[in-house]
Structure formats: C-alpha cells, structure tokens
Write a protein that holds these residues in place. Structure first.
Motif, PDB file in Angstrom:
ATOM      1  N   VAL A 146      49.805  15.703  25.990  1.00  0.00           N
ATOM      2  CA  VAL A 146      48.863  15.442  27.090  1.00  0.00           C
ATOM      3  C   VAL A 146      47.603  16.298  26.987  1.00  0.00           C
ATOM      4  CG1 VAL A 146      50.717  14.769  28.656  1.00  0.00           C
ATOM      5  CG2 VAL A 146      49.866  17.135  28.688  1.00  0.00           C
ATOM      6  N   GLN A 147      47.590  17.307  26.121  1.00  0.00           N
ATOM      7  CA  GLN A 147      46.423  18.180  26.027  1.00  0.00           C
ATOM      8  C   GLN A 147      45.169  17.419  25.582  1.00  0.00           C
ATOM      9  OE1 GLN A 147      46.532  21.021  22.687  1.00  0.00           O
ATOM     10  NE2 GLN A 147      48.310  19.934  21.875  1.00  0.00           N
ATOM     11  N   PRO A 148      43.988  17.877  26.024  1.00  0.00           N
ATOM     12  CA  PRO A 148      43.689  18.974  26.936  1.00  0.00           C
ATOM     13  C   PRO A 148      44.164  18.641  28.353  1.00  0.00           C
ATOM     14  CG  PRO A 148      41.728  18.284  25.710  1.00  0.00           C
ATOM     15  CD  PRO A 148      42.757  17.226  25.546  1.00  0.00           C
ATOM     16  N   ALA A 149      44.791  19.607  28.998  1.00  0.00           N
ATOM     17  CA  ALA A 149      45.369  19.340  30.310  1.00  0.00           C
ATOM     18  C   ALA A 149      45.536  20.647  31.075  1.00  0.00           C
ATOM     19  CB  ALA A 149      46.724  18.642  30.162  1.00  0.00           C
ATOM     20  N   ILE A 150      45.774  20.494  32.368  1.00  0.00           N
ATOM     21  CA  ILE A 150      46.113  21.605  33.253  1.00  0.00           C
ATOM     22  C   ILE A 150      47.549  21.385  33.707  1.00  0.00           C
ATOM     23  CG2 ILE A 150      45.577  22.733  35.451  1.00  0.00           C
ATOM     24  CD1 ILE A 150      42.664  21.709  35.057  1.00  0.00           C
ATOM     25  N   SER A 193      58.709  34.999  34.879  1.00  0.00           N
ATOM     26  CA  SER A 193      59.157  35.112  33.486  1.00  0.00           C
ATOM     27  C   SER A 193      58.979  33.782  32.759  1.00  0.00           C
ATOM     28  CB  SER A 193      60.623  35.549  33.436  1.00  0.00           C
ATOM     29  OG  SER A 193      60.789  36.849  33.953  1.00  0.00           O
ATOM     30  N   HIS A 194      59.281  32.692  33.466  1.00  0.00           N
ATOM     31  CA  HIS A 194      59.104  31.362  32.869  1.00  0.00           C
ATOM     32  C   HIS A 194      57.637  31.103  32.544  1.00  0.00           C
ATOM     33  CE1 HIS A 194      59.423  27.034  32.225  1.00  0.00           C
ATOM     34  NE2 HIS A 194      58.472  26.868  33.138  1.00  0.00           N
ATOM     35  N   VAL A 195      56.754  31.398  33.483  1.00  0.00           N
ATOM     36  CA  VAL A 195      55.325  31.178  33.253  1.00  0.00           C
ATOM     37  C   VAL A 195      54.844  32.033  32.080  1.00  0.00           C
ATOM     38  CG1 VAL A 195      53.013  31.362  34.241  1.00  0.00           C
ATOM     39  CG2 VAL A 195      54.896  30.548  35.659  1.00  0.00           C
ATOM     40  N   ARG A 196      55.308  33.276  32.019  1.00  0.00           N
ATOM     41  CA  ARG A 196      54.930  34.163  30.925  1.00  0.00           C
ATOM     42  C   ARG A 196      55.380  33.584  29.576  1.00  0.00           C
ATOM     43  NH1 ARG A 196      53.425  39.307  30.591  1.00  0.00           N
ATOM     44  NH2 ARG A 196      53.723  39.590  32.854  1.00  0.00           N
ATOM     45  N   ASP A 197      56.631  33.141  29.497  1.00  0.00           N
ATOM     46  CA  ASP A 197      57.135  32.562  28.248  1.00  0.00           C
ATOM     47  C   ASP A 197      56.358  31.313  27.859  1.00  0.00           C
ATOM     48  OD1 ASP A 197      59.027  34.552  28.150  1.00  0.00           O
ATOM     49  OD2 ASP A 197      60.668  33.303  28.920  1.00  0.00           O
ATOM     50  N   LEU A 198      56.048  30.496  28.861  1.00  0.00           N
ATOM     51  CA  LEU A 198      55.320  29.260  28.580  1.00  0.00           C
ATOM     52  C   LEU A 198      53.897  29.564  28.129  1.00  0.00           C
ATOM     53  CD1 LEU A 198      55.491  26.203  28.575  1.00  0.00           C
ATOM     54  CD2 LEU A 198      54.848  26.214  30.995  1.00  0.00           C
ATOM     55  N   GLN A 199      53.254  30.533  28.773  1.00  0.00           N
ATOM     56  CA  GLN A 199      51.903  30.904  28.369  1.00  0.00           C
ATOM     57  C   GLN A 199      51.884  31.435  26.938  1.00  0.00           C
ATOM     58  OE1 GLN A 199      48.702  30.864  30.437  1.00  0.00           O
ATOM     59  NE2 GLN A 199      48.383  30.654  28.226  1.00  0.00           N
ATOM     60  N   GLN A 200      52.862  32.234  26.585  1.00  0.00           N
ATOM     61  CA  GLN A 200      52.928  32.756  25.225  1.00  0.00           C
ATOM     62  C   GLN A 200      53.163  31.636  24.208  1.00  0.00           C
ATOM     63  OE1 GLN A 200      55.972  35.740  25.806  1.00  0.00           O
ATOM     64  NE2 GLN A 200      54.483  37.345  26.291  1.00  0.00           N
ATOM     65  N   GLU A 201      53.965  30.639  24.597  1.00  0.00           N
ATOM     66  CA  GLU A 201      54.191  29.495  23.712  1.00  0.00           C
ATOM     67  C   GLU A 201      52.906  28.703  23.518  1.00  0.00           C
ATOM     68  OE1 GLU A 201      56.563  26.904  21.321  1.00  0.00           O
ATOM     69  OE2 GLU A 201      56.974  28.899  22.154  1.00  0.00           O
ATOM     70  N   ILE A 202      52.153  28.526  24.589  1.00  0.00           N
ATOM     71  CA  ILE A 202      50.874  27.805  24.517  1.00  0.00           C
ATOM     72  C   ILE A 202      49.911  28.533  23.586  1.00  0.00           C
ATOM     73  CG2 ILE A 202      48.804  27.268  25.877  1.00  0.00           C
ATOM     74  CD1 ILE A 202      50.739  26.581  28.198  1.00  0.00           C
ATOM     75  N   PHE A 236      47.756  25.349  22.024  1.00  0.00           N
ATOM     76  CA  PHE A 236      47.560  24.169  22.866  1.00  0.00           C
ATOM     77  C   PHE A 236      46.334  24.354  23.752  1.00  0.00           C
ATOM     78  CE2 PHE A 236      52.367  22.969  23.195  1.00  0.00           C
ATOM     79  CZ  PHE A 236      52.327  22.503  21.894  1.00  0.00           C
ATOM     80  N   ASP A 237      45.623  23.279  23.988  1.00  0.00           N
ATOM     81  CA  ASP A 237      44.528  23.282  24.959  1.00  0.00           C
ATOM     82  C   ASP A 237      45.112  22.917  26.319  1.00  0.00           C
ATOM     83  OD1 ASP A 237      42.253  23.984  23.376  1.00  0.00           O
ATOM     84  OD2 ASP A 237      42.403  22.029  22.415  1.00  0.00           O
ATOM     85  N   VAL A 238      45.818  23.874  26.889  1.00  0.00           N
ATOM     86  CA  VAL A 238      46.480  23.698  28.177  1.00  0.00           C
ATOM     87  C   VAL A 238      46.249  24.955  29.006  1.00  0.00           C
ATOM     88  CG1 VAL A 238      48.682  23.421  29.381  1.00  0.00           C
ATOM     89  CG2 VAL A 238      48.251  22.159  27.265  1.00  0.00           C
ATOM     90  N   ARG A 239      45.810  24.774  30.238  1.00  0.00           N
ATOM     91  CA  ARG A 239      45.653  25.899  31.158  1.00  0.00           C
ATOM     92  C   ARG A 239      46.755  25.845  32.200  1.00  0.00           C
ATOM     93  NH1 ARG A 239      42.705  27.210  36.089  1.00  0.00           N
ATOM     94  NH2 ARG A 239      41.785  25.127  36.202  1.00  0.00           N
ATOM     95  N   LEU A 240      47.407  26.967  32.442  1.00  0.00           N
ATOM     96  CA  LEU A 240      48.457  27.062  33.445  1.00  0.00           C
ATOM     97  C   LEU A 240      47.895  27.587  34.761  1.00  0.00           C
ATOM     98  CD1 LEU A 240      51.440  28.650  31.455  1.00  0.00           C
ATOM     99  CD2 LEU A 240      50.855  26.228  31.744  1.00  0.00           C
ATOM    100  N   ILE A 241      48.393  27.011  35.871  1.00  0.00           N
ATOM    101  CA  ILE A 241      48.095  27.529  37.201  1.00  0.00           C
ATOM    102  C   ILE A 241      49.432  27.760  37.895  1.00  0.00           C
ATOM    103  CG2 ILE A 241      46.837  27.222  39.356  1.00  0.00           C
ATOM    104  CD1 ILE A 241      45.165  25.088  38.054  1.00  0.00           C
ATOM    105  N   PRO A 242      49.824  29.004  38.116  1.00  0.00           N
ATOM    106  CA  PRO A 242      51.097  29.274  38.792  1.00  0.00           C
ATOM    107  C   PRO A 242      51.111  28.752  40.224  1.00  0.00           C
ATOM    108  CG  PRO A 242      50.321  31.212  37.617  1.00  0.00           C
ATOM    109  CD  PRO A 242      49.188  30.234  37.617  1.00  0.00           C
TER     110      PRO A 242
END
Length: 294
Positions: free
Chosen positions: A110-114, A140-149, A154-160
C-alpha cells in the motif's frame, strides 16, 4: 531511441516522479476532514474513481487487506494522487488475529501510506496494572513496527493511537515519541458514543487534552468523530477528523454516493473543527497542573 521506447521511458519517469511526490506527502500532518471508505464495495469504489475532491481516503486494515487479496494492491480502487490512511483500529477479534507479518505484508503493497497501528485492547474498567501492561505492549509494538519500516525502507508513516486516557497513561508514550520524532496522534474516539458509553463527548475532549498535555503533539487526528456538534470545542491542536456515517448520509443522492456533494460537506465540517484554531494553545504546564482523569 524509438518513439515506443521513448514513450515507455516517459511513463516510467512520470510514475517515479508521482511516487516520489506521494512519498513526500505522507509526512504532512492529516488536517481537515477525511472520509473513511468501506472496501471492497462497488459504491465506494465508484465514488473514489477519478475523485479529485479528496486526497486521503481512510481505510480499515481488514478492508485494505481484502482488496490486496483480490487485486494484489490498492491501485485498482485508488487514484495515483490518493494517499491511503490505513486504520489498524478495528474490532478486538480482528486485531487479535492480525500477525506482525500480516501488517508488514500489507504495508509493503500500500505504500506510500500512513498507518495507525493497533495491537491490544484497552478499556477503563481494566485493572490499572493490566492497563499499564497494555500501554507497554502497544508502544513496544509500534517501536518494532517502526524499526521494521526503517529496515525495509518502506514509505510508510506511523501515527500512534490511544491505549489510555489519563495524563499518566500518555506520559508512557514519551520515549517512543522522542525516539522517532513523532509529532501527531491519532485519537480513536468511536468508543465514546453509543452502547454503555452514552454520549461522552465532554469526556473525550478531556482525554484528548490529557494526550496533548503529556506529549505536546502538534496535531491530533480524531477517528470516528464527524458529527457537527462533536467537532466543536476541542483543543486547537485537534486539526483532523474522519468518520463514515455522517459524510455518506450527506453525500448520498438517488444514484449513490455523489462526488459533487463532498466539497460542501467537507467545508462545513472543517468550519466546525477550526472554530478554536485562533485560540492560543494553553501551556503544557498549565495542563499538568489540572490533569483530567475522567
């Protein structure tokens, strides 16, 4: 070089430029009113077709995943200028069944995506220790996912999103926000209306203020909140909102969902949301002295 090859190279160049432009746009905060769409669904797909009146369609994770299984990606339902905002916030059972790899596999196509991640449930009737564990599991989940991105580029931005409501709950997010320079928060507001909640809009507003006070975020994006009266009286940093029922009711005509009716609806709701924009943001230490634990 033949004209056919030149044409093909030109298309590739245009696609590359378009992708780069979209990738840059995912880092803009989500402001204004954004429509949530349900997919796969012929009515919504027709509404999205050629729709230049909106740029950020909001899509539930399970819906996006179903389209991916059907089409391989989202290109058949989204235009090249659309930036998908994928919501991981869904029913508890859907979230519990979702694996980390499921998330990575979807984000890749789905990238680029939020993306607004979700992984555990959190309710005000839980014991405080369980609540604290939920926040720890979420961050912890968000941290792991951000590190994977980052590793996958990936052109993906996370918003907690919120896994608590007290000032102290949001303080637990600070290290995560500092480590990854997050400046936006997606506040899931669906549970504040209906069922046992009644109409708890005032409580919602106080919880959003707790979030802003603890994290000093520049932008808050409300999920599941588009009623006119509900958009009034939020803190000035609440600058974006999404929902489903209100806009589909307002934009329906005898032939289905109308693209022509969307701009008027969007403008009207954004006027409600921006009522407090001219006000000066209250200092964080002022919030801290008046914590709201509703």
């Amino acid at each position: 070089m033949s004209s056919h090859v030149e044409s093909r190279e030109l298309r590739r160049g245009q696609q590359t430029l378009n992708y780069a432009f979209k990738a840059q746009r995912i880092y803009e905060p989500i402001r204004g009113i954004r429509p949530r769409v349900e997919l796969p669904d012929e009515e919504y797909e027709e509404w999205l077709d050629g729709n230049r009146g909106m740029e950020y369609p909001v899509i539930n994770f399970s819906d996006a995943d179903e389209v991916k299984e059907r089409d391989g990606d989202l290109s058949q339902v989204l235009e090249r200028w659309h930036i998908p905002v994928i919501l991981g916030t869904e029913y508890d059972e859907d979230v519990k069944e979702r694996t980390f790899q499921d998330i990575v596999d979807l984000l890749e196509v789905v990238q680029p995506a939020i993306y607004v991640p979700d992984v555990v449930f959190s309710y005000d009737w839980l014991d405080e220790e369980i609540q604290e564990n939920a926040i720890e599991a979420y961050t912890s989940h968000v941290r792991d996912l951000q590190q994977e991105i980052i590793e996958q580029d990936f052109d993906v931005r996370l918003i907690p999103t919120n896994k608590g409501w007290k000032y102290e709950h949001f303080v637990e997010y600070r290290e995560l926000y500092d480590d990854f320079d997050y400046e936006e928060f997606a506040f899931y507001a669906v549970q504040y209306t209906g069922g046992d909640a009644g109409n708890a809009i005032k409580v919602l507003r106080s919880h959003v203020r707790n979030c802003i006070a603890a994290l000093d975020v520049e932008d808050v994006f409300l999920i599941g909140r588009l009623a006119e009266d509900d958009l009034l009286d939020f803190a000035p940093r609440v600058r974006g909102a999404t929902g489903l029922r209100q806009w589909t009711d307002a934009c329906s005509d005898g032939d289905g969902l109308s693209q022509d009716l969307w701009p008027e609806f969007q403008e009207g709701r954004e006027a409600k949301l921006s009522v407090n924009n001219g006000q000066e943001q209250r200092p964080v230490n002022e919030f801290y002295g008046q914590k709201e634990d509703n």
